[in-house]
Design a protein around this motif. Sequence first.
Motif, short mmCIF file in Angstrom:
data_model
loop_
_atom_site.label_atom_id
_atom_site.label_comp_id
_atom_site.label_asym_id
_atom_site.label_seq_id
_atom_site.Cartn_x
_atom_site.Cartn_y
_atom_site.Cartn_z
N HIS A 55 0.84 -1.20 0.00
CA HIS A 55 0.00 0.00 0.00
C HIS A 55 0.88 1.25 0.00
O HIS A 55 1.85 1.34 0.75
N PHE A 56 0.53 2.21 -0.83
CA PHE A 56 1.26 3.48 -0.85
C PHE A 56 0.33 4.59 -1.33
O PHE A 56 -0.71 4.32 -1.93
N ILE A 68 -3.01 3.54 -3.17
CA ILE A 68 -2.89 2.50 -4.19
C ILE A 68 -2.51 1.20 -3.50
O ILE A 68 -1.60 1.17 -2.68
N SER A 69 -3.24 0.13 -3.81
CA SER A 69 -2.91 -1.20 -3.28
C SER A 69 -2.41 -2.04 -4.45
O SER A 69 -3.19 -2.48 -5.29
N ALA A 70 -1.09 -2.25 -4.49
CA ALA A 70 -0.47 -2.99 -5.60
C ALA A 70 -0.26 -4.43 -5.17
O ALA A 70 0.38 -4.69 -4.14
N PRO A 71 -0.79 -5.40 -5.93
CA PRO A 71 -0.64 -6.81 -5.54
C PRO A 71 0.80 -7.29 -5.67
O PRO A 71 1.54 -6.86 -6.55
N VAL A 161 -7.82 -0.03 3.63
CA VAL A 161 -6.74 0.36 4.54
C VAL A 161 -6.85 1.84 4.89
O VAL A 161 -7.38 2.64 4.12
N GLU A 162 -6.37 2.16 6.07
CA GLU A 162 -6.28 3.55 6.51
C GLU A 162 -4.85 3.84 6.94
O GLU A 162 -4.17 2.98 7.49
N GLU A 174 -5.05 -2.42 7.91
CA GLU A 174 -6.15 -3.05 7.19
C GLU A 174 -7.40 -3.12 8.06
O GLU A 174 -7.34 -3.50 9.22
N LEU A 175 -8.52 -2.75 7.47
CA LEU A 175 -9.80 -2.81 8.16
C LEU A 175 -10.57 -4.07 7.70
O LEU A 175 -10.05 -4.87 6.94
N LYS A 176 -11.79 -4.21 8.13
CA LYS A 176 -12.53 -5.44 7.87
C LYS A 176 -13.04 -5.54 6.43
O LYS A 176 -13.07 -6.61 5.85
N GLN A 177 -13.47 -4.42 5.86
CA GLN A 177 -14.11 -4.46 4.55
C GLN A 177 -13.12 -4.82 3.44
O GLN A 177 -11.92 -4.62 3.57
N ARG A 178 -13.64 -5.34 2.35
CA ARG A 178 -12.83 -5.57 1.16
C ARG A 178 -13.48 -4.82 0.00
O ARG A 178 -14.71 -4.69 -0.06
#
Length: 345
Positions: A55-56, A68-71, A161-162, A174-178
């Motif tokens: 995450h960045f 941005i969440s890069a796999p 994510v926050e 990371e939070l619960k939701q996707r």
Amino acid sequence: MSWKNNTQENIEQLKKYNLDIYNAEQIAAAMKISIDRLRFLAFNSQGSQISHYIHFKTAKKIAGTRIISAPLPDLKRAQNWILQNILQKIAINNAAHGFCGDRSIITNATPHVGAKIIINLDLQDFFSAITYQRVKGLFQSFGYSSSVATIFGLLCTAPVVEERNVNGKIDFVELKQRHLPQGSPASPTITNIICRSLDERLSAIATKSTFTYTRYVDDLTFSASGENVKYTSNFIKQAQSIISDEGFAINPDKTRILRNSQQQEVTGIIVNEKTNISRKKLKNFRATLHQIENEGLDGKYWGKSSHLLTSITGFANFVAMVNPEKGAEFQQQIQRIQKKYGKKN
């Protein structure tokens, strides 16, 4: 997580889309990974410290930042497999122009050239609004069973994510939701497929009211040229109602109504009389290239890229797409710059 086939697949629906893959074992075999590896990539636990994403933050075009969440590589390969073997087989609405092969910001802007009025609406938190449940439901709509749709839904979504200060260190929690992550190769195509209903409904009211409608990712554009201009306010209310009904929200700060007495812009392209780039932008770019050619690369910048030559080359190619004559002029100048300074950087 149970992957038992508790809901049967719709064979006829899968055949309609030329799809197969009915269980987890077949998915793993098709992706050329073990079933255990597939389980690991689709692992979902609120208490786990495992993350398949980096995450960045990156700056938005106008103001603020986005996450941005890069796999990571293994998950990215799985997402690419889903993109190539499933998602790219699904037709999208003709109104969509973002990440659609031969379509672009230019094809998105061209239908609005010469309009009396242009309406720009922006969908707020677009990727975040596409939750895991919506993505799972999308795969079920193709005919996949609930268990298979669960696997694909987990592979294509990421936890929300926050950014938080954890023990004096800035970190992403990371939070619960996707939801659908920005950074996945599958995400743009998923948005286009999920937005088929939105595009179809907005196209229908646009046609009925003799407006023109196009969408580039989360950027919606409507235009009018005749007597229908006087119905703009009512048309916007209808569009807002449909957008809300489809599970999205409009960003009120980015709503624009542009008349032909002012500069009209659609996804960065000027469309008053023909597709073009703003004179101010071209003037600034020309001045930047002049400075670089005469003084060198040091202390110069263009855009947000840290690599100046890549940045100016990219913009020159963009200009060439919109205005070939001006673009060719810039490209020739950049060739001189690369010959003069490129080897030193």
